[in-house]
Design an enzyme around this catalytic site. Structure first.
Site, PDB file in Angstrom:
ATOM      1  N   ASP A  43       1.556  -8.600  -7.257  1.00 48.24           N
ATOM      2  CA  ASP A  43       0.797  -8.213  -6.050  1.00 48.24           C
ATOM      3  C   ASP A  43      -0.048  -7.023  -5.988  1.00 48.24           C
ATOM      4  O   ASP A  43       0.722  -5.974  -6.357  1.00 48.24           O
ATOM      5  CB  ASP A  43       1.805  -8.310  -4.777  1.00 48.24           C
ATOM      6  CG  ASP A  43       0.882  -7.933  -3.374  1.00 48.24           C
ATOM      7  OD1 ASP A  43       0.848  -9.062  -2.675  1.00 48.24           O
ATOM      8  OD2 ASP A  43       0.609  -6.752  -3.180  1.00 48.24           O
ATOM      9  N   TYR A  48      -6.141  -1.002  -3.436  1.00 48.97           N
ATOM     10  CA  TYR A  48      -5.055  -0.064  -4.303  1.00 48.97           C
ATOM     11  C   TYR A  48      -5.773   0.641  -5.390  1.00 48.97           C
ATOM     12  O   TYR A  48      -5.310   1.458  -6.089  1.00 48.97           O
ATOM     13  CB  TYR A  48      -3.985  -1.119  -4.794  1.00 48.97           C
ATOM     14  CG  TYR A  48      -3.103  -1.702  -3.773  1.00 48.97           C
ATOM     15  CD1 TYR A  48      -3.195  -1.402  -2.757  1.00 48.97           C
ATOM     16  CD2 TYR A  48      -2.119  -2.635  -4.095  1.00 48.97           C
ATOM     17  CE1 TYR A  48      -2.245  -2.210  -1.576  1.00 48.97           C
ATOM     18  CE2 TYR A  48      -1.400  -3.386  -3.252  1.00 48.97           C
ATOM     19  CZ  TYR A  48      -1.404  -3.011  -2.043  1.00 48.97           C
ATOM     20  OH  TYR A  48      -0.858  -3.757  -0.894  1.00 48.97           O
ATOM     21  N   LYS A  73      -6.008  -8.997  -2.863  1.00 53.49           N
ATOM     22  CA  LYS A  73      -6.439  -8.716  -1.280  1.00 53.49           C
ATOM     23  C   LYS A  73      -7.683  -8.338  -1.120  1.00 53.49           C
ATOM     24  O   LYS A  73      -8.214  -7.314  -1.849  1.00 53.49           O
ATOM     25  CB  LYS A  73      -5.419  -7.838  -0.428  1.00 53.49           C
ATOM     26  CG  LYS A  73      -4.057  -8.302  -0.813  1.00 53.49           C
ATOM     27  CD  LYS A  73      -3.086  -7.239   0.082  1.00 53.49           C
ATOM     28  CE  LYS A  73      -1.667  -7.525  -0.417  1.00 53.49           C
ATOM     29  NZ  LYS A  73      -1.343  -6.958  -1.711  1.00 53.49           N
ATOM     30  N   HIS A 107      -6.552  -8.422   3.628  1.00 55.27           N
ATOM     31  CA  HIS A 107      -5.816  -7.432   3.589  1.00 55.27           C
ATOM     32  C   HIS A 107      -5.468  -6.744   5.056  1.00 55.27           C
ATOM     33  O   HIS A 107      -4.380  -6.453   5.616  1.00 55.27           O
ATOM     34  CB  HIS A 107      -6.353  -6.081   2.846  1.00 55.27           C
ATOM     35  CG  HIS A 107      -5.486  -5.295   2.252  1.00 55.27           C
ATOM     36  ND1 HIS A 107      -5.588  -4.483   1.223  1.00 55.27           N
ATOM     37  CD2 HIS A 107      -4.204  -4.731   3.122  1.00 55.27           C
ATOM     38  CE1 HIS A 107      -4.319  -3.819   0.904  1.00 55.27           C
ATOM     39  NE2 HIS A 107      -3.415  -3.811   1.917  1.00 55.27           N
TER      40      HIS A 107
END
Length: 282
Positions: A43, A48, A73, A107
């Site tokens: 994931d 990120y 996401k 997200h």
């Protein structure tokens, strides 16, 4: 690896590996170690800033693509939402070095998420995202999205751990065909989770760590969970949770740890969950 079946028939591992807050320069090594330890669900997210490192690890691992379940996401509030969602998706799969992802999530419920969802529905129909879902959606937002769009989200990834168990919300989601997925399963150690007397005693009874007890508790509740670590020994420990089972009494003791409070922020009103559940069942 045990799986759950999503609402479109796709099988998703119930235990995966997350890379939230893993530095970009550590991500490739961490994901390679996770894949070597047996994880097959990874994931990540555009926010990120480590999708490229995840992709490099996938390529280096030699694990066949069809054996992997890759989640990323969407993070976009630019207008028009539909066009920018497609652009963001193409950027993500390019960084990952993939032709498709197994699960694509909104997200956060920010901006024109109706427009984002319409674009994601198209990606799903085209086979670019095998399943689509959301993250951090409160009950009213989730039900609103379901009522007013064509495809029901396959997953809602929300803060779930022993202190915020989301039992009522999980039941509401289950009734709508939405799989609950936990982020922050260890509450990042907040509220003394790793030294909690109840969790420690249960761990001692099984010869397992507190982390393993928490993960096993999640699995027995049919909650998909994605612990993170950059320590290969802890990765191996976290996946070693399929050789024991918590008793009903132990599950009840852990249920007693619920406070309903977020360890990070407040995003799900329990009164709203109960009200929506009653309305949807009426």
């Amino acid at each position: 690896m045990r799986t759950v079946t999503l609402n479109n028939g796709i099988e998703m591992p119930i235990l995966g590996f997350g890379v939230f807050q893993v530095d970009n320069d550590q991500t490739q090594k961490a994901v390679e170690a996770a894949l070597a330890a047996g994880y097959r669900s990874i994931d990540t997210a555009a926010a990120y800033a480590n999708e490229a490192a995840v992709g490099a690890a996938i390529e280096a691992s030699g694990v066949p693509r069809e054996d992997l379940f890759i989640t990323t996401k969407l993070w976009v509030q630019d207008q028009p939402a539909e066009a920018n969602t497609i652009r963001a998706f193409e950027e993500s799969v390019s960084k990952l070095g993939l032709d498709y992802v197994d699960l694509y999530l909104i997200h956060q419920p920010f901006g024109d998420y109706y427009g984002q969802w319409r674009a994601m529905e198209k990606l799903n129909r085209d086979g670019r995202a095998r399943a689509i879902g959301v993250s951090n959606f409160a009950a009213d937002q989730l039900i609103d999205l379901i009522i007013n769009n064509d495809i029901v989200p396959a997953v809602n990834q929300i803060e779930t751990h022993p202190f915020r168990q989301n039992v009522d919300y999980q039941e509401l989601m289950k009734g709508e065909g939405v799989q609950i997925e936990s982020w922050g399963p260890f509450a990042e150690g907040k509220n003394g989770l790793f030294t909690n007397d109840v969790l420690s005693a249960i761990g001692d009874a099984h010869g397992k760590s507190v982390a393993q007890v928490v993960l096993r508790w999640m699995i027995q509740r049919d909650v998909v969970v994605i612990p993170k670590s950059v320590n290969p020994d802890r990765m191996a420990q976290n996946i070693d949770v399929f050789d024991f089972e918590l008793t009903d009494d132990e599950m009840g003791l852990i249920a007693g740890l619920h406070t309903g409070e977020s360890q990070f922020f407040d995003h799900a009103d329990p009164d709203m969950v109960r009200w929506l559940s009653a309305r949807r069942l009426a």
